[in-house]
Design an enzyme around this catalytic site. Sequence first.
Site, PDB file in Angstrom:
ATOM      1  N   MET A   1       0.787  -1.194  -0.015  1.00 65.07           N
ATOM      2  CA  MET A   1      -0.040   0.152   0.153  1.00 65.07           C
ATOM      3  C   MET A   1       0.876   1.325   0.102  1.00 65.07           C
ATOM      4  SD  MET A   1      -2.389   2.359   0.610  1.00 65.07           S
ATOM      5  CE  MET A   1      -1.127   3.266   1.905  1.00 65.07           C
ATOM      6  N   PRO A   2       1.582   1.550  -1.126  1.00 61.76           N
ATOM      7  CA  PRO A   2       2.315   2.703  -1.072  1.00 61.76           C
ATOM      8  C   PRO A   2       1.355   4.103  -1.019  1.00 61.76           C
ATOM      9  CG  PRO A   2       3.212   1.157  -2.609  1.00 61.76           C
ATOM     10  CD  PRO A   2       1.794   0.763  -2.037  1.00 61.76           C
ATOM     11  N   LEU A   3       1.914   5.123  -0.536  1.00 57.75           N
ATOM     12  CA  LEU A   3       1.200   6.382  -0.576  1.00 57.75           C
ATOM     13  C   LEU A   3       2.407   7.189  -1.706  1.00 57.75           C
ATOM     14  CD1 LEU A   3      -0.586   9.003  -0.233  1.00 57.75           C
ATOM     15  CD2 LEU A   3       0.590   9.055   2.043  1.00 57.75           C
ATOM     16  N   ILE A  28       4.815   0.374  -9.961  1.00 53.90           N
ATOM     17  CA  ILE A  28       4.647  -0.331  -8.435  1.00 53.90           C
ATOM     18  C   ILE A  28       3.793  -1.617  -8.596  1.00 53.90           C
ATOM     19  CG2 ILE A  28       3.477   0.051  -6.259  1.00 53.90           C
ATOM     20  CD1 ILE A  28       4.078   3.062  -6.537  1.00 53.90           C
ATOM     21  N   PHE A  72       6.090   6.171  -0.127  1.00 51.01           N
ATOM     22  CA  PHE A  72       5.950   6.091   1.550  1.00 51.01           C
ATOM     23  C   PHE A  72       5.138   4.282   1.367  1.00 51.01           C
ATOM     24  CE2 PHE A  72       5.430  10.501   1.291  1.00 51.01           C
ATOM     25  CZ  PHE A  72       6.278  10.903   2.327  1.00 51.01           C
TER      26      PHE A  72
END
Length: 134
Positions: A1-3, A28, A72
Amino acid sequence: MPLVRIDVNQGRNRGDLQKLSRGIHDAILAEYGIPERDYFHILTEHPEGQIFAQDAGLGFERTNGVVMIQIFTQGGRSQDAKQRLFAAVAGKLAEAGIAGEDVFIGYVENTAGDWSFGFGRAQYVTGELAVPRK
């Protein structure tokens, strides 16, 4: 779960901005195997003079088309996985017409307990969401 936070100088059209964001997301997806709907991007355009991105002594010049990316995500991925992601992002952005020297990535890791997806709860901790595999 990248931000993902993306900062660019003003001047790109909406389609180019969407292509840029989508290219990063596709990289990603390909490298980390996250779900398609784990798409959390914040794209900010800045007036001229608000982004400073020199070459850090590497011997090249960036253009006004620089793209500053902060990813992130939860820690635990290998350095090789991160390197593959960086290359994939640069490759996808090259397809969108962005030169390699204009792709700047900062990678920030955290833990499952550092995320809340709403309602003031850490859903990975409460069990409402499964902790992603690396």
